[in-house]
Design a protein around this motif. Structure first.
Motif, PDB file in Angstrom:
ATOM      1  N   VAL A 158      13.429   6.406   9.153  1.00 58.78           N
ATOM      2  CA  VAL A 158      13.821   6.016   7.790  1.00 58.78           C
ATOM      3  C   VAL A 158      13.595   4.521   7.609  1.00 58.78           C
ATOM      4  O   VAL A 158      13.046   4.081   6.599  1.00 58.78           O
ATOM      5  N   THR A 159      14.012   3.742   8.599  1.00 59.19           N
ATOM      6  CA  THR A 159      13.817   2.293   8.534  1.00 59.19           C
ATOM      7  C   THR A 159      12.330   1.949   8.483  1.00 59.19           C
ATOM      8  O   THR A 159      11.907   1.100   7.686  1.00 59.19           O
ATOM      9  N   ALA A 160      11.529   2.628   9.294  1.00 58.03           N
ATOM     10  CA  ALA A 160      10.082   2.381   9.304  1.00 58.03           C
ATOM     11  C   ALA A 160       9.467   2.709   7.943  1.00 58.03           C
ATOM     12  O   ALA A 160       8.600   1.979   7.455  1.00 58.03           O
ATOM     13  N   ALA A 161       9.919   3.792   7.311  1.00 54.85           N
ATOM     14  CA  ALA A 161       9.392   4.173   5.996  1.00 54.85           C
ATOM     15  C   ALA A 161       9.760   3.132   4.940  1.00 54.85           C
ATOM     16  O   ALA A 161       8.933   2.782   4.088  1.00 54.85           O
ATOM     17  N   ILE A 162      10.985   2.630   4.997  1.00 54.51           N
ATOM     18  CA  ILE A 162      11.410   1.598   4.043  1.00 54.51           C
ATOM     19  C   ILE A 162      10.559   0.346   4.206  1.00 54.51           C
ATOM     20  O   ILE A 162      10.061  -0.223   3.235  1.00 54.51           O
ATOM     21  N   ILE A 163      10.367  -0.067   5.453  1.00 52.18           N
ATOM     22  CA  ILE A 163       9.562  -1.266   5.712  1.00 52.18           C
ATOM     23  C   ILE A 163       8.129  -1.061   5.248  1.00 52.18           C
ATOM     24  O   ILE A 163       7.532  -1.946   4.625  1.00 52.18           O
ATOM     25  N   ALA A 164       7.577   0.131   5.496  1.00 55.99           N
ATOM     26  CA  ALA A 164       6.207   0.419   5.052  1.00 55.99           C
ATOM     27  C   ALA A 164       6.104   0.350   3.535  1.00 55.99           C
ATOM     28  O   ALA A 164       5.139  -0.202   3.000  1.00 55.99           O
ATOM     29  N   ASP A 223       6.271  -3.299   2.528  1.00 55.16           N
ATOM     30  CA  ASP A 223       5.010  -3.959   2.840  1.00 55.16           C
ATOM     31  C   ASP A 223       3.940  -3.589   1.814  1.00 55.16           C
ATOM     32  O   ASP A 223       3.191  -4.431   1.349  1.00 55.16           O
ATOM     33  N   ARG A 224       3.889  -2.320   1.451  1.00 55.08           N
ATOM     34  CA  ARG A 224       2.901  -1.848   0.474  1.00 55.08           C
ATOM     35  C   ARG A 224       3.168  -2.495  -0.886  1.00 55.08           C
ATOM     36  O   ARG A 224       2.257  -2.912  -1.571  1.00 55.08           O
ATOM     37  N   ALA A 225       4.442  -2.606  -1.266  1.00 51.29           N
ATOM     38  CA  ALA A 225       4.792  -3.239  -2.543  1.00 51.29           C
ATOM     39  C   ALA A 225       4.342  -4.696  -2.552  1.00 51.29           C
ATOM     40  O   ALA A 225       3.840  -5.187  -3.560  1.00 51.29           O
ATOM     41  N   CYS A 226       4.498  -5.370  -1.414  1.00 50.41           N
ATOM     42  CA  CYS A 226       4.066  -6.761  -1.332  1.00 50.41           C
ATOM     43  C   CYS A 226       2.554  -6.858  -1.461  1.00 50.41           C
ATOM     44  O   CYS A 226       2.042  -7.737  -2.154  1.00 50.41           O
ATOM     45  N   VAL A 227       1.825  -5.936  -0.824  1.00 49.95           N
ATOM     46  CA  VAL A 227       0.374  -5.937  -0.905  1.00 49.95           C
ATOM     47  C   VAL A 227      -0.058  -5.651  -2.331  1.00 49.95           C
ATOM     48  O   VAL A 227      -0.897  -6.332  -2.898  1.00 49.95           O
ATOM     49  N   ASP A 228       0.550  -4.627  -2.966  1.00 52.86           N
ATOM     50  CA  ASP A 228       0.201  -4.290  -4.350  1.00 52.86           C
ATOM     51  C   ASP A 228       0.482  -5.461  -5.279  1.00 52.86           C
ATOM     52  O   ASP A 228      -0.312  -5.768  -6.154  1.00 52.86           O
ATOM     53  N   HIS A 229       1.603  -6.136  -5.083  1.00 52.61           N
ATOM     54  CA  HIS A 229       1.968  -7.266  -5.930  1.00 52.61           C
ATOM     55  C   HIS A 229       0.960  -8.402  -5.748  1.00 52.61           C
ATOM     56  O   HIS A 229       0.516  -9.004  -6.719  1.00 52.61           O
ATOM     57  N   ASP A 230       0.570  -8.663  -4.499  1.00 57.42           N
ATOM     58  CA  ASP A 230      -0.383  -9.743  -4.234  1.00 57.42           C
ATOM     59  C   ASP A 230      -1.749  -9.435  -4.875  1.00 57.42           C
ATOM     60  O   ASP A 230      -2.426 -10.339  -5.352  1.00 57.42           O
ATOM     61  N   GLN A 231      -2.137  -8.149  -4.882  1.00 59.75           N
ATOM     62  CA  GLN A 231      -3.427  -7.792  -5.476  1.00 59.75           C
ATOM     63  C   GLN A 231      -3.417  -7.946  -6.983  1.00 59.75           C
ATOM     64  O   GLN A 231      -4.429  -8.239  -7.581  1.00 59.75           O
TER      65      GLN A 231
END
Length: 138
Positions: free
Chosen positions: A119-125, A128-136
């Motif tokens: 569950v923790t790994a999924a939240i972090i993933a 991380d994806r939200a940060c990548v999407d935001h940066d793009q």
């Protein structure tokens, strides 16, 4: 096993290291721990008694619970409760994790450490994806 954890005393019927399968079998419907908790409430009314995990009961001073810790963490980090996620295995009324849910922190129920890690790994993933999407998008 009775353990002094500093901020609380914990009774763990099978011990912390018992296999999860055995813990799941010991009190699946909370009947045993509800009975123990009710007895402790009458003998030590000046303390807070809550069920935790699959086989444990936590005894603390009133008000020293997961909500107290979360508020301290909020103040220390300077973030809001809305920015927090809590993962716990006793989010039910009377459970030691319930105060976290009660104060409004997003709470995810798990059945123990084996579920907490993915569950923790999924939240972090997702974060991380939200940060990548935001940066793009920027």
């Amino acid at each position: 096993m009775i353990e002094d954890r500093g901020s609380q005393i914990t009774f763990s019927a099978l011990g912390q290291q018992a296999p999860l399968e055995e813990k799941d079998k010991w009190d699946p419907d909370y009947t045993k721990r509800k009975q123990i908790t009710a007895v402790l409430d009458t003998f030590i009314p000046e303390f807070s008694v809550r069920m935790g995990g699959a086989t444990s009961i936590d005894v603390t001073k009133p008000g020293i619970d997961k909500a107290y810790g979360i508020k301290k963490l909020r103040d220390l980090l300077g973030i809001s409760l809305e920015e927090m996620i809590f993962i716990g295995d006793a989010l039910f009324v009377g459970g030691n994790d319930y105060p976290a849910k009660e104060i409004g922190v997003v709470s995810i129920s798990v059945r123990g450490p084996n579920e907490t890690k993915p569950v923790t790994a999924a939240i972090i993933a997702c974060l991380d994806r939200a940060c990548v999407d935001h940066d793009q998008q920027a």
